[in-house]
Design a protein around this motif. Structure first.
Motif, short mmCIF file in Angstrom:
data_model
loop_
_atom_site.label_atom_id
_atom_site.label_comp_id
_atom_site.label_asym_id
_atom_site.label_seq_id
_atom_site.Cartn_x
_atom_site.Cartn_y
_atom_site.Cartn_z
N ILE A 191 0.86 -1.19 0.00
CA ILE A 191 0.00 0.00 0.00
C ILE A 191 0.89 1.24 0.00
O ILE A 191 1.67 1.45 0.93
CB ILE A 191 -0.94 0.02 1.22
CG1 ILE A 191 -1.92 -1.15 1.15
CG2 ILE A 191 -1.68 1.35 1.30
CD1 ILE A 191 -2.80 -1.31 2.36
N PRO A 192 0.79 2.07 -1.05
CA PRO A 192 1.62 3.28 -1.08
C PRO A 192 1.07 4.34 -0.12
O PRO A 192 -0.13 4.45 0.07
CB PRO A 192 1.51 3.75 -2.54
CG PRO A 192 0.19 3.22 -2.99
CD PRO A 192 -0.04 1.94 -2.24
N LEU A 193 1.95 5.07 0.47
CA LEU A 193 1.56 6.16 1.37
C LEU A 193 1.96 7.47 0.71
O LEU A 193 3.12 7.90 0.81
CB LEU A 193 2.24 6.01 2.73
CG LEU A 193 1.92 4.74 3.51
CD1 LEU A 193 2.73 4.70 4.80
CD2 LEU A 193 0.45 4.64 3.80
N PRO A 194 1.04 8.14 0.01
CA PRO A 194 1.38 9.42 -0.61
C PRO A 194 1.84 10.40 0.47
O PRO A 194 1.12 10.64 1.44
CB PRO A 194 0.05 9.88 -1.23
CG PRO A 194 -0.79 8.66 -1.31
CD PRO A 194 -0.35 7.76 -0.20
N PRO A 195 3.04 10.94 0.34
CA PRO A 195 3.64 11.73 1.42
C PRO A 195 2.84 12.96 1.86
O PRO A 195 2.88 13.32 3.02
CB PRO A 195 5.01 12.14 0.87
CG PRO A 195 4.93 11.92 -0.59
CD PRO A 195 3.89 10.88 -0.84
N ASP A 196 2.11 13.57 0.97
CA ASP A 196 1.35 14.77 1.34
C ASP A 196 -0.07 14.45 1.77
O ASP A 196 -0.82 15.35 2.14
CB ASP A 196 1.31 15.76 0.17
CG ASP A 196 2.69 16.29 -0.17
OD1 ASP A 196 3.55 16.30 0.74
OD2 ASP A 196 2.91 16.67 -1.33
N GLU A 197 -0.47 13.18 1.72
CA GLU A 197 -1.85 12.83 2.03
C GLU A 197 -2.00 11.83 3.16
O GLU A 197 -2.96 11.89 3.92
CB GLU A 197 -2.53 12.24 0.79
CG GLU A 197 -2.61 13.20 -0.38
CD GLU A 197 -3.23 12.54 -1.60
OE1 GLU A 197 -4.10 11.67 -1.41
OE2 GLU A 197 -2.86 12.90 -2.71
N LEU A 198 -1.07 10.91 3.28
CA LEU A 198 -1.23 9.81 4.22
C LEU A 198 0.11 9.47 4.85
O LEU A 198 1.07 9.17 4.16
CB LEU A 198 -1.78 8.59 3.46
CG LEU A 198 -2.22 7.38 4.25
CD1 LEU A 198 -3.37 7.73 5.19
CD2 LEU A 198 -2.65 6.28 3.29
N ARG A 199 0.17 9.54 6.17
CA ARG A 199 1.42 9.22 6.88
C ARG A 199 1.47 7.77 7.30
O ARG A 199 2.53 7.16 7.36
CB ARG A 199 1.56 10.11 8.11
CG ARG A 199 1.85 11.56 7.76
CD ARG A 199 1.98 12.34 9.03
NE ARG A 199 0.66 12.35 9.68
CZ ARG A 199 0.09 13.42 10.18
NH1 ARG A 199 0.71 14.56 10.19
NH2 ARG A 199 -1.11 13.36 10.71
N ARG A 200 0.31 7.21 7.65
CA ARG A 200 0.26 5.81 8.08
C ARG A 200 -1.18 5.31 7.96
O ARG A 200 -2.10 6.09 7.79
CB ARG A 200 0.75 5.66 9.51
CG ARG A 200 -0.11 6.35 10.54
CD ARG A 200 0.47 6.17 11.94
NE ARG A 200 -0.42 6.76 12.91
CZ ARG A 200 -0.28 7.98 13.41
NH1 ARG A 200 0.72 8.73 13.04
NH2 ARG A 200 -1.13 8.43 14.29
#
Length: 63
Positions: free
Chosen positions: A18-27
């Motif tokens: 599961i990718p964590l988009p850096p500006d949208e989702l931290r964990r």
């Protein structure tokens, strides 16, 4: 408006990707209904719980 999509059943390999988009989702985390209510706003918790119930009942909720 909020949309919740059912991505099917994921195993450990699937969840590791599961990718964590850096500006949208931290964990992210698997949560019980109680944990959802503890970790999110009241509005978001109501929406997520409604989505879980709709899935379990095989229906949709529009509010």
């Amino acid at each position: 408006m909020t949309f919740v999509y059912d991505g099917g059943t994921l195993d450990e390999v699937g969840t590791a990707d599961i990718p964590l988009p850096p500006d949208e989702l931290r964990r992210w985390a698997w949560c019980t209904e109680e944990q959802i209510r503890e970790r999110t706003s009241e509005l978001l918790a109501r929406r997520v719980v409604a989505a879980l119930r709709a899935k379990a009942e095989g229906t949709v909720f529009d509010r």
